[in-house]
Design an enzyme around this catalytic site. Structure first.
Site, PDB file in Angstrom:
ATOM      1  N   TYR A 135       0.856  -1.199   0.000  1.00  0.00           N
ATOM      2  CA  TYR A 135       0.000   0.000   0.000  1.00  0.00           C
ATOM      3  C   TYR A 135       0.883   1.237   0.000  1.00  0.00           C
ATOM      4  O   TYR A 135       1.847   1.309   0.780  1.00  0.00           O
ATOM      5  CB  TYR A 135      -0.913   0.028   1.235  1.00  0.00           C
ATOM      6  N   THR A 181      -3.156   6.386 -21.985  1.00  0.00           N
ATOM      7  CA  THR A 181      -2.942   5.059 -21.433  1.00  0.00           C
ATOM      8  C   THR A 181      -1.480   4.727 -21.678  1.00  0.00           C
ATOM      9  O   THR A 181      -0.799   5.401 -22.457  1.00  0.00           O
ATOM     10  CB  THR A 181      -3.842   4.000 -22.111  1.00  0.00           C
ATOM     11  N   LYS A 235      -0.911   1.172 -25.161  1.00  0.00           N
ATOM     12  CA  LYS A 235      -1.222   1.110 -26.600  1.00  0.00           C
ATOM     13  C   LYS A 235       0.089   1.279 -27.380  1.00  0.00           C
ATOM     14  O   LYS A 235       0.968   0.441 -27.270  1.00  0.00           O
ATOM     15  CB  LYS A 235      -2.289   2.147 -26.947  1.00  0.00           C
TER      16      LYS A 235
END
Ligand code: DSN
Length: 415
Positions: free
Chosen positions: A51, A223, A226
């Protein structure tokens, strides 16, 4: 993957089958790619256990020394790649990145001006079925009916009429160069923020093969999986004025703990994209797309806007064949594409009138211009013979033979 195979054969079996599909068949979905083994190794690590809410060196949890290193590397490399001031590498996806920008900039009910979905836009650019179209008032510009290029005059008219809080440039299915400078000048004229979503073209942007939006935007989102060829995920860049708001909008605004294993893999992918051979790769993506587009045109197919400047093309199949039927036929010939709506779409999005074809993945596996011409001819043959199972099977055999000559990954990876 011995532990997985022994413990959970059902999951292991499906993973191996997906490996076989990727290795043995031709992937032409414009938004997909194959990551390197180094990227995959970074992703499948014990960093998934950690975390780390907050930012490097400003976390809400102890024990973050080492994920600070990997996240710091990802952030620094993103800044170097894109030449941006602020970068946040934590968005879990492009959709999360866009949602965070809207949260940073807009109040509920504010107006978003983005490209219409059926004209190549994205769900997160104000579609009524996405939170961007539910929380905000969405207005859409379109491509020009005759040319298929973004209608900048109409965009300006809409901006003057609706005075949006944010103008979104960028697309999911648009084959031409985007005039980011023109978008910024319209945004400035109406007092709007300009966000470019460059998920599709990020690889070409970082290699100088597409003009960069960074000097012309308050925010740029992308993103990472890609054309950038990294792990599945998102990235936001912001100018100096908006960098703090960007970080707050990601955490605590829209996300909790960052996926530090994925962020480490982003760092590796950004490192790869900084190397000179990444530009050669992107040049080949474009050359392959040109070769495929020219071949399809020569076979009588209609391409939206008449061709392509980037990694993808949209084939408008018109009345004769639906996108769904073409996608199904190509699937039976071991070629994966996606059906896609086209400007002026008359069919439902589940059927659609076009297919979208992209070259990033096939270029990664080493296919060049000669193979691109061959693949385009197979696509044309398969669509023409879509009701002839023997013909589709014969094409599929040839496609698989070609894939065998250009493996994506070493076979030993699944042993
Ligand atoms: N679904 C992606 C694409 O295929 O373009 C965009 O999010």
């Amino acid at each position: 993957m011995k532990a997985l195979a022994a413990q959970d054969p059902a999951v292991y079996g499906a993973i191996v089958s997906e490996f076989r599909r990727q290795q043995d068949e031709l992937e032409l979905i414009a938004s997909e790619n194959y990551v390197s083994e180094a990227v995959m190794q970074a992703m499948g690590t014990w960093l998934t256990n950690k975390y780390a809410e907050g930012l490097p060196r400003r976390r809400y949890y102890g024990g973050c020394d080492f994920v600070d290193i990997t996240e710091g590397l990802a952030r620094d490399r993103a800044k170097q790649l894109f030449g941006c001031v602020g970068a946040n590498v934590q968005p879990h996806s492009g959709a999360q990145a866009n949602a965070a920008v809207y949260l940073a900039v807009c109040q509920p009910g504010d107006t978003i001006l983005g490209l219409d979905l059926t004209h190549g836009g994205h769900l997160t650019h104000g579609s009524p079925v996405n939170s961007s179209g539910m929380l905000y008032k969405a207005v859409h510009y379109t491509v020009h009916g005759e040319t298929g290029y973004i209608d900048m005059d109409r965009l300006r008219e809409l901006a003057l009429e609706h005075r949006p809080r944010i103008i979104v440039s960028g697309a999911s299915a648009y084959p031409r160069i985007i005039d980011f400078e023109g978008f910024r000048s319209i945004a400035d004229e109406v007092g709007a923020i300009h966000m470019a979503d460059i998920a599709h073209i990020a690889g070409m942007v970082v290699t100088g093969l597409h003009p960069s939006p960074v000097p012309h935007c308050q925010f740029v989102t992308t993103t990472t999986h890609k054309t950038l060829r990294g792990p599945r995920g998102g990235l936001i860049m912001a100018d100096r004025q908006w960098a703090k708001a960007m970080n707050k909008a990601v955490f605590p605004g829209t996300q909790g703990g960052p996926l530090e294993h994925v962020i480490a893999a982003k760092a590796v992918a950004f490192g790869e994209a900084l190397r000179p051979d990444f530009k050669t790769y992107c040049e080949k993506i474009l050359a392959n797309a040109q070769a495929m587009a020219e071949t399809l045109l020569s076979r009588g197919f209609d391409l939206v806007s008449g061709g392509t400047d980037n990694h993808l093309m949209l084939v408008d199949l018109g009345e004769t064949c639906s996108g769904k039927d073409a996608e199904d036929a190509l699937g039976r010939a071991a070629i994966t594409v996606n059906k896609n709506t086209v400007p002026g779409e008359k069919r439902s999005p589940f059927v659609a009138s076009g297919i979208r074809i992209g070259t990033p993945a096939m270029t990664t596996r080493g296919l060049g211009v000669e193979e691109s011409v061959q693949v385009a001819n197979w696509i044309a043959d398969a669509i023409t013979s879509r009701d002839d199972e023997d013909a589709l099977e014969a094409i599929g055999r040839q496609v698989r033979d070609m894939c065998k000559q250009f493996p994506v990954y070493p076979e030993e990876l699944v042993d």
